[in-house]
Design a protein around this motif. Structure first.
Motif, PDB file in Angstrom:
ATOM      1  N   SER A 172       0.882  -1.167   0.000  1.00  0.00           N
ATOM      2  CA  SER A 172       0.000   0.000   0.000  1.00  0.00           C
ATOM      3  C   SER A 172       0.917   1.212   0.000  1.00  0.00           C
ATOM      4  O   SER A 172       1.785   1.337   0.859  1.00  0.00           O
ATOM      5  CB  SER A 172      -0.871   0.025   1.252  1.00  0.00           C
ATOM      6  OG  SER A 172      -1.454  -1.251   1.457  1.00  0.00           O
ATOM      7  N   ALA A 173       0.717   2.111  -0.958  1.00  0.00           N
ATOM      8  CA  ALA A 173       1.693   3.178  -1.200  1.00  0.00           C
ATOM      9  C   ALA A 173       1.938   4.051   0.030  1.00  0.00           C
ATOM     10  O   ALA A 173       3.086   4.353   0.361  1.00  0.00           O
ATOM     11  CB  ALA A 173       1.228   4.030  -2.373  1.00  0.00           C
ATOM     12  N   MET A 174       0.855   4.461   0.690  1.00  0.00           N
ATOM     13  CA  MET A 174       1.039   5.375   1.827  1.00  0.00           C
ATOM     14  C   MET A 174       1.738   4.668   2.987  1.00  0.00           C
ATOM     15  O   MET A 174       2.549   5.260   3.695  1.00  0.00           O
ATOM     16  CB  MET A 174      -0.317   5.928   2.293  1.00  0.00           C
ATOM     17  CG  MET A 174      -1.105   6.647   1.217  1.00  0.00           C
ATOM     18  SD  MET A 174      -0.150   7.928   0.398  1.00  0.00           S
ATOM     19  CE  MET A 174      -1.462   8.868  -0.377  1.00  0.00           C
ATOM     20  N   GLN A 175       1.392   3.390   3.183  1.00  0.00           N
ATOM     21  CA  GLN A 175       2.046   2.640   4.269  1.00  0.00           C
ATOM     22  C   GLN A 175       3.539   2.472   3.984  1.00  0.00           C
ATOM     23  O   GLN A 175       4.366   2.536   4.903  1.00  0.00           O
ATOM     24  CB  GLN A 175       1.359   1.289   4.467  1.00  0.00           C
ATOM     25  CG  GLN A 175      -0.050   1.432   5.034  1.00  0.00           C
ATOM     26  CD  GLN A 175      -0.780   0.105   5.173  1.00  0.00           C
ATOM     27  OE1 GLN A 175      -0.234  -0.956   4.884  1.00  0.00           O
ATOM     28  NE2 GLN A 175      -2.033   0.169   5.600  1.00  0.00           N
ATOM     29  N   GLU A 176       3.890   2.279   2.721  1.00  0.00           N
ATOM     30  CA  GLU A 176       5.318   2.209   2.375  1.00  0.00           C
ATOM     31  C   GLU A 176       6.021   3.498   2.798  1.00  0.00           C
ATOM     32  O   GLU A 176       7.111   3.474   3.356  1.00  0.00           O
ATOM     33  CB  GLU A 176       5.494   2.017   0.861  1.00  0.00           C
ATOM     34  CG  GLU A 176       5.089   0.647   0.362  1.00  0.00           C
ATOM     35  CD  GLU A 176       5.104   0.561  -1.166  1.00  0.00           C
ATOM     36  OE1 GLU A 176       5.688   1.456  -1.815  1.00  0.00           O
ATOM     37  OE2 GLU A 176       4.526  -0.399  -1.691  1.00  0.00           O
ATOM     38  N   MET A 177       5.351   4.621   2.524  1.00  0.00           N
ATOM     39  CA  MET A 177       5.978   5.909   2.834  1.00  0.00           C
ATOM     40  C   MET A 177       5.919   6.235   4.332  1.00  0.00           C
ATOM     41  O   MET A 177       6.556   7.171   4.790  1.00  0.00           O
ATOM     42  CB  MET A 177       5.357   7.035   2.004  1.00  0.00           C
ATOM     43  CG  MET A 177       5.642   6.923   0.512  1.00  0.00           C
ATOM     44  SD  MET A 177       7.390   6.674   0.110  1.00  0.00           S
ATOM     45  CE  MET A 177       8.077   8.267   0.567  1.00  0.00           C
ATOM     46  N   MET A 178       5.165   5.464   5.090  1.00  0.00           N
ATOM     47  CA  MET A 178       5.192   5.595   6.554  1.00  0.00           C
ATOM     48  C   MET A 178       6.311   4.744   7.149  1.00  0.00           C
ATOM     49  O   MET A 178       6.557   4.794   8.352  1.00  0.00           O
ATOM     50  CB  MET A 178       3.854   5.155   7.158  1.00  0.00           C
ATOM     51  CG  MET A 178       2.756   6.199   7.030  1.00  0.00           C
ATOM     52  SD  MET A 178       3.080   7.696   7.997  1.00  0.00           S
ATOM     53  CE  MET A 178       2.548   7.176   9.636  1.00  0.00           C
ATOM     54  N   GLY A 179       6.946   3.918   6.297  1.00  0.00           N
ATOM     55  CA  GLY A 179       8.107   3.164   6.767  1.00  0.00           C
ATOM     56  C   GLY A 179       7.971   1.664   6.768  1.00  0.00           C
ATOM     57  O   GLY A 179       8.821   0.960   7.326  1.00  0.00           O
ATOM     58  N   GLN A 180       6.911   1.130   6.129  1.00  0.00           N
ATOM     59  CA  GLN A 180       6.656  -0.316   6.219  1.00  0.00           C
ATOM     60  C   GLN A 180       7.532  -1.109   5.250  1.00  0.00           C
ATOM     61  O   GLN A 180       7.061  -1.562   4.200  1.00  0.00           O
ATOM     62  CB  GLN A 180       5.174  -0.590   5.921  1.00  0.00           C
ATOM     63  CG  GLN A 180       4.222   0.222   6.756  1.00  0.00           C
ATOM     64  CD  GLN A 180       3.833  -0.421   8.062  1.00  0.00           C
ATOM     65  OE1 GLN A 180       3.316   0.254   8.894  1.00  0.00           O
ATOM     66  NE2 GLN A 180       4.062  -1.667   8.283  1.00  0.00           N
ATOM     67  N   ILE A 181       8.770  -1.279   5.631  1.00  0.00           N
ATOM     68  CA  ILE A 181       9.713  -2.030   4.800  1.00  0.00           C
ATOM     69  C   ILE A 181      10.787  -2.658   5.662  1.00  0.00           C
ATOM     70  O   ILE A 181      11.105  -2.140   6.739  1.00  0.00           O
ATOM     71  CB  ILE A 181      10.376  -1.118   3.736  1.00  0.00           C
ATOM     72  CG1 ILE A 181      11.329  -1.931   2.882  1.00  0.00           C
ATOM     73  CG2 ILE A 181      11.024   0.093   4.368  1.00  0.00           C
ATOM     74  CD1 ILE A 181      12.050  -1.221   1.808  1.00  0.00           C
ATOM     75  N   GLY A 182      11.337  -3.770   5.196  1.00  0.00           N
ATOM     76  CA  GLY A 182      12.477  -4.379   5.872  1.00  0.00           C
ATOM     77  C   GLY A 182      13.227  -5.299   4.914  1.00  0.00           C
ATOM     78  O   GLY A 182      12.679  -5.732   3.895  1.00  0.00           O
TER      79      GLY A 182
END
Ligand SMILES: [Cu+2]
Length: 438
Positions: A172-182
């Motif tokens: 989800s684009a906005m969640q990615e930009m909130m930091g949802q990555i590892g």
């Protein structure tokens, strides 16, 4: 209702009220309490099934348990208060209290199970970027699975037949930009040739956080905070290497911009991408690699020259902190600025942060009469003590003044100095002794 209480009730709803629910939820909390200390390089490992783990500076590895032959990981999506600079904490989203999320390391051929729990206030899912796995495991809401609702769990399980540098993220684009990555690193069944002595990973992220605000604006296209592994320089922990060693660096980008990442003083070759290892015939020397959005670039080089060598995105605006902030955090103005104004602004900042705030680089007596002044004159802020850690031991005084944004350094150290820092890492709190040797 307070966040803690709400969280308790969510836990109770997930596990069912009662002792079982409480003990399991406590266990999950304990797992998160594992200290955020990256592992040291294992130079001497020789077991055929062992691999040299990647170190993600400033981000912990995700521990796993074995269930028969299956490696079982627990990953919780949740809000994270993230200090990205000594004077800036943001409300990001991440996993297991970490943003970016903890690093998952497996080996090619492993069967992997990830017990995922959504502790966000909205639905989400986990996508395994670059992995060739069954469609049910692909983590795309509505297409390969139902969205994971707040408080719900979802179990991903697959066999990793690839090797390389992959990642997990919310699809989800906005969640990615909130930091949802590892990171999700799959070490090869057979070691890559040539072998390396150090393996480091960096995740590139960018944030639009208005002054006096803490929540990233995920719709913005202008970013004022740029981070490696969730921290802006000089908070980035330097990468330690032994002089004469071979170093692997994996760089991963999930944001809105592409980043040309530059290494000082050495040439490297690109030995892999987000698709795995690249054949040696494709390697050629370079020192700046463009890491596009959703790409990983793996570079390797011989650490031949002693020193503290910068690694940074070379986009000028990505080498700054708090770009465009005109209020609380930093003042960056290139017009109508005077030394008096700059100093008084820094003094007001210094009331809320514990670091030296004077600017150190001299300016000319008639500076203010020169059109264009100031440019960089008031930007550097030494904060050596606020960001001190064993890895910064022995750096020249005021080293931190030149470090901002997407920036870190690789310290190429003779054995004696390398070992001295390693000894400090083992005894926390010793970094302050004999600091500023130079
Ligand atoms: Cu950049």
């Amino acid at each position: 209702m307070s966040g803690t209480r709400r969280r308790f009730f969510q836990d109770a709803a997930i596990f069912g009220a009662g002792l079982l629910g409480m003990s399991e939820s406590l266990q999950a909390q304990n797992e998160k309490a594992i200290p955020m200390r990256p592992r040291e390089a294992h130079r001497e490992h020789t077991l055929p099934s062992a691999f040299l783990p990647m170190t993600t500076p400033d981000v912990a590895d995700l521990p796993h348990k074995m269930d028969g032959a299956v490696k079982v990981f627990r990953l919780d999506a949740e809000p994270v208060k993230k200090k990205i600079a000594p004077f800036k904490t943001i409300d990001a989203w991440g996993y297991n209290g970490s943003c970016p999320g903890p690093t998952i390391q497996v080996q090619q051929g492993d069967r992997v199970r990830v017990i995922f729990e959504n502790r966000l206030p909205e639905s989400t899912s986990l996508h395994w970027h670059g992995l060739e796995i069954p469609i049910e495991q692909d983590g795309v809401p509505y297409i390969s699975q139902k969205p994971v609702a707040p408080g719900e769990k979802y179990v991903y399980e697959f066999t990793v037949h690839q090797e390389g540098t992959f990642f997990y993220h919310a699809h989800s684009a906005m969640q990615e930009m909130m930091g949802q990555i590892g990171f999700f690193v799959a070490h090869p069944e057979k070691d890559y040739k040539p072998r390396v002595d150090h393996d480091y990973g960096l995740i590139l992220q960018e944030w639009a956080v208005l002054p006096s605000n803490t929540v990233p604006n995920t719709a913005a296209m202008e970013f004022n905070w740029l981070t490696f592994n969730g921290v802006a320089a000089p908070m980035t922990t330097p990468l330690l290497t032994r002089l004469g060693s071979r170093v692997r660096l994996r760089i991963l980008n999930l944001g809105m911009d592409h980043h040309p990442v530059h290494l000082h003083g050495h040439q490297f070759v690109v030995t892999g991408t987000e698709g795995g290892r690249a054949p040696e015939s494709t390697w050629y020397p370079m020192n700046t690699v463009l890491v596009g959005v959703a790409q990983a670039r793996v570079v390797e080089f011989e650490a031949k020259y002693p020193g503290a060598w910068m690694i940074h995105c070379h986009l000028p605006h990505h080498m700054m902190n708090s770009m465009m902030d005109l209020l609380r955090d930093r003042q960056i103005e290139t017009a109508d600025q005077t030394e008096m104004k700059a100093l008084s602004q820094m003094e007001s900042l210094a009331k809320s942060v514990p670091f030296e705030h004077v600017h150190h680089a001299p300016i000319a007596k008639d500076a203010e009469s020169v059109p264009g002044f100031p440019q960089d004159a008031f930007m550097e802020m030494g904060m050596d003590e606020a960001v001190e850690k064993p890895e910064t031991y022995g750096l020249p005084k005021n080293w931190s003044a030149g470090m901002m944004g997407m920036m870190t350094m690789i310290r190429v150290l003779p054995d004696k100095e390398y070992d001295a820092i390693l000894a400090r890492k083992k005894v926390p709190g010793t970094a302050t002794e004999h600091h500023h040797e130079s």
